[in-house]
Write an enzyme that holds these catalytic residues in place. Sequence first.
Site, PDB file in Angstrom:
ATOM      1  N   ALA A  20      48.900  64.143 -20.241  1.00  0.00           N
ATOM      2  CA  ALA A  20      49.102  64.350 -18.694  1.00  0.00           C
ATOM      3  C   ALA A  20      47.444  64.338 -18.193  1.00  0.00           C
ATOM      4  O   ALA A  20      46.821  65.235 -18.026  1.00  0.00           O
ATOM      5  CB  ALA A  20      49.517  65.819 -18.224  1.00  0.00           C
ATOM      6  N   GLY A  47      44.855  62.563 -15.083  1.00  0.00           N
ATOM      7  CA  GLY A  47      44.948  62.503 -13.787  1.00  0.00           C
ATOM      8  C   GLY A  47      45.901  63.154 -12.972  1.00  0.00           C
ATOM      9  O   GLY A  47      46.302  64.305 -13.234  1.00  0.00           O
ATOM     10  N   GLU A 100      52.826  50.113 -26.451  1.00  0.00           N
ATOM     11  CA  GLU A 100      54.178  49.633 -26.533  1.00  0.00           C
ATOM     12  C   GLU A 100      54.576  48.334 -27.268  1.00  0.00           C
ATOM     13  O   GLU A 100      55.133  48.384 -28.119  1.00  0.00           O
ATOM     14  CB  GLU A 100      54.885  49.902 -25.271  1.00  0.00           C
ATOM     15  CG  GLU A 100      56.378  49.776 -25.493  1.00  0.00           C
ATOM     16  CD  GLU A 100      57.350  49.876 -23.821  1.00  0.00           C
ATOM     17  OE1 GLU A 100      57.721  51.036 -23.562  1.00  0.00           O
ATOM     18  OE2 GLU A 100      57.181  48.898 -23.104  1.00  0.00           O
TER      19      GLU A 100
HETATM   20  N1  UDP Z   1      49.698  58.874 -18.166  1.00  0.00           N
HETATM   21  C1  UDP Z   1      48.954  59.686 -17.792  1.00  0.00           C
HETATM   22  N2  UDP Z   1      48.100  59.368 -16.596  1.00  0.00           N
HETATM   23  C2  UDP Z   1      48.227  58.268 -15.958  1.00  0.00           C
HETATM   24  C3  UDP Z   1      49.098  57.284 -16.607  1.00  0.00           C
HETATM   25  C4  UDP Z   1      49.798  57.554 -17.688  1.00  0.00           C
HETATM   26  O1  UDP Z   1      48.870  60.782 -18.223  1.00  0.00           O
HETATM   27  O2  UDP Z   1      47.536  58.130 -14.958  1.00  0.00           O
HETATM   28  C5  UDP Z   1      50.607  58.988 -19.564  1.00  0.00           C
HETATM   29  C6  UDP Z   1      51.479  59.743 -19.337  1.00  0.00           C
HETATM   30  O3  UDP Z   1      52.065  60.753 -20.348  1.00  0.00           O
HETATM   31  C7  UDP Z   1      52.923  58.989 -18.984  1.00  0.00           C
HETATM   32  C8  UDP Z   1      52.372  57.754 -19.942  1.00  0.00           C
HETATM   33  O4  UDP Z   1      51.025  57.800 -20.023  1.00  0.00           O
HETATM   34  O5  UDP Z   1      54.106  59.346 -19.098  1.00  0.00           O
HETATM   35  C9  UDP Z   1      53.046  56.419 -19.764  1.00  0.00           C
HETATM   36  O6  UDP Z   1      52.684  56.059 -18.479  1.00  0.00           O
HETATM   37  P1  UDP Z   1      53.572  55.618 -17.231  1.00  0.00           P
HETATM   38  O7  UDP Z   1      54.652  56.657 -17.280  1.00  0.00           O
HETATM   39  O8  UDP Z   1      52.956  55.493 -15.982  1.00  0.00           O
HETATM   40  O9  UDP Z   1      54.136  54.274 -17.849  1.00  0.00           O
HETATM   41  P2  UDP Z   1      55.468  53.750 -17.611  1.00  0.00           P
HETATM   42  O10 UDP Z   1      56.460  54.307 -18.648  1.00  0.00           O
HETATM   43  O11 UDP Z   1      55.897  54.192 -16.127  1.00  0.00           O
HETATM   44  O12 UDP Z   1      55.280  52.310 -17.615  1.00  0.00           O
END
Ligand code: UDP
Length: 348
Positions: A116, A118, A297
Amino acid sequence: MNLLSIKAVSGIFLFVLLLGVMYNFNTNRTLEPSEKTEGTSVDGCAAKTITFCPEGHLKSPDHLKYKQPSIIHGRTNVVTVTPWLAPVVWEGSFNPNLLDAIYKPKNISIAATVFAVGKYTMFLKDFLETAEQHFFVGFTVHMHVFTDKPKEVPKVKMAAGRKLTVHTVPSADRWQEISARRMEIIQKLIEEELQDNTDYIFCLDVDSKFYDRWGTESLDRLVAVIHPGYYKTNRDVLPYERRPSSKAYIGLGEGDFYYCGGAYGGQVQEVHQLTKTCSENFKDDAKKGIEAAWQEESHLNRYMWINKPTKLLSPEYLWQDFKSKEPEIHTIRFSGVIKNYAAIRPNA
Ligand code: UDP
């Protein structure tokens, strides 16, 4: 006593001594997971002082009553096994009470990691509170929260046997960076804190909530979750990394499924191997100026294509709140919340 009888007596003495040593060796040691069980009881691996059941040996409590299993009735609108014979877990494909009864006496410990950074600290409260209600309830669980704002980690009441540790990590200017370095941090966590005292680990996205059970049915050596957005998609249009110069490259006509970077896990040794390999590959790409299409990923998908997961979790295990429920989805266990990317990410 003549010479012959002295020799006979000492021979017998040595033989008895040898038997004693062998008996002691067999009854006092702890088995390595890969070792075969020898001298087990009629019920299986839990012979008197052997303390560890090898992976795959599922010992049921004596006379446990549960619904009769069937191989001709069950889920019919989904596939519950991969071509390499790993189970795919769907609601209705397992008996939770039976599995819990099997795993409970093993005293397993489960770690979970969540980042977590920012503004994403805003998701922690719901994530942690719903994990208390649904994630391995009744088992030993250690949550590891990684954040740049430790003071913003909410105080959540945790049940007995469950605890939370906050780890401070640097902030980031780009969301891609956060998503890129989680695996290296998880690799270090395993090396420095988990490898001797934890059995399983799950690495989860924080912007998600639990809605239903996530438990022992998900345990295995290497566990992947099938992405809810792509499980009906032709593999040639899956968002794998398609540049051959990247170490995450998967070509056309290749790959199995599209797996989530937001939920994966397994035994700590397996996840250590996964995170180490993917973060090394990520760094090798970076040296060549390449960032894979979906950062970690993409590397995870490449890794899991070559190193087949031993268990797959259906998209019930990481749905997306904005998606309507499909007929084959009988329950949603864990799901990504709807979020405004522009408002929460450090960069667009
Ligand atoms: N994350 C975070 N701060 C950020 C962006 C991402 O902590 O500013 C972490 C957080 O655990 C989040 C994970 O990285 O669940 C994946 O990012 P995000 O959910 O934005 O990616 P998505 O799955 O939406 O492509």
